[in-house]
Design an enzyme around this catalytic site. Structure first.
Site, mmCIF file in Angstrom:
data_model
loop_
_atom_site.group_PDB
_atom_site.id
_atom_site.type_symbol
_atom_site.label_atom_id
_atom_site.label_comp_id
_atom_site.label_asym_id
_atom_site.label_seq_id
_atom_site.Cartn_x
_atom_site.Cartn_y
_atom_site.Cartn_z
ATOM 1 C CB ALA A 20 40.374 44.852 21.914
ATOM 2 C CE1 TYR A 78 37.919 49.168 30.342
ATOM 3 C CE2 TYR A 78 38.847 51.036 29.366
ATOM 4 C CZ TYR A 78 37.556 50.029 30.329
ATOM 5 O OH TYR A 78 36.633 51.587 30.671
ATOM 6 C CG ASN A 137 27.937 49.992 36.001
ATOM 7 O OD1 ASN A 137 27.798 50.607 35.515
ATOM 8 N ND2 ASN A 137 28.250 49.403 36.935
ATOM 9 C CE LYS A 169 34.391 48.808 29.630
ATOM 10 N NZ LYS A 169 33.164 48.867 30.174
ATOM 11 C CG ASP A 222 32.283 37.021 40.437
ATOM 12 O OD1 ASP A 222 32.258 37.567 38.672
ATOM 13 O OD2 ASP A 222 33.526 36.933 40.841
#
Length: 243
Positions: free
Chosen positions: A159, A157, A93, A161, A66
């Site tokens: 923000a 989300y 990724n 990225k 993780d």
């Protein structure tokens, strides 16, 4: 679909770390790098999913972790060093989508989202940095079109990225003198498990996918292999710069 054919051997023998390699874009990227001769370490939380990825090409090895856990960055880099003695490319990724209206956001939800999408790739890049310096390597961050355009109902989300894109630009300038290239890819709607993993019910996922496909001139959502081709294809310039 445009197929990109990188020059044969330009990645042969290089060591590539790919997070989120158990499905979607991560799996496609791992396969694409292995196909041009790289040693790939696919990282993810689900060993069964990683095993499916590894079955696609003998050049893919896996490591279950993780990326958010405290010891993960060092353990991942050490695993690559133990196997191959180097790290040439880091593909950040792994990430999560979250569609949460402002009226429903919570401190823990925001924290969890940024821990995976922003903090984890930052700490993994830091752990890999000594090897990337030695190899004049590269970092590829996976952003999203929502990193530079608004997403109603998914502001945090978007923000996260946007933060990934600014990390990319800043690292590119910071690391250019050491000949480390830093780029980002910003996929549009792409077939993956992201919407389902965000907790949306199947009928909502289907509706979103159809709405997205209707807005795309080709009439379909992107495929993970479309994005993977952009990661493996070499840049015309050897200078560090964000895409």
């Amino acid at each position: 679909m445009i197929t990109v054919h990188p020059p044969a051997g330009h990645l042969a023998g290089r060591v590539v770390l790919v997070t989120g390699a158990g499905s979607g874009i991560g799996r496609a990227a791992a396969i694409a790098f292995a196909a041009v001769g790289a040693h790939v370490l696919g990282i993810g939380r689900r060993q069964d999913a990683l095993a499916e990825t590894a079955r696609e090409h003998p050049g893919i090895d896996t490591f279950a972790a993780d990326v958010r856990s405290a010891g993960a960055p060092g353990a991942i880099v050490e695993e690559a060093r133990r196997r191959w003695g180097r790290v040439d490319v880091l593909v950040n990724n792994a990430g999560a989508a979250a569609l949460v209206p402002l009226a429903e956001v919570t401190s823990s939800g925001i924290g969890d989202l940024f821990a995976l999408n922003v903090t984890a790739p930052s700490l993994l890049a830091r752990a890999a940095l000594p090897h990337l310096r030695a190899m004049h390597g590269s970092i590829v961050n996976v952003s999203s079109t929502f990193g530079h355009r608004p997403l109603p109902g998914g502001s945090h989300y978007a923000a996260s990225k946007s933060a990934v894109e600014m990390l990319t630009r800043s690292w590119a300038l910071e690391l250019a003198p050491e000949r480390i290239r830093v780029n980002a890819v910003a996929p549009g709607p792409t077939e993956s498990e992201a919407l389902a993993s965000a907790g949306l019910p199947p009928d909502v996922v289907d509706r979103i996918k159809q709405d997205e496909a209707d807005r795309i001139p080709l009439g379909r959502r992107g495929l993970p292999a479309d994005v993977a081709a952009r990661k493996v294809a070499p840049r015309a310039s050897d200078r560090s710069h964000p895409s």
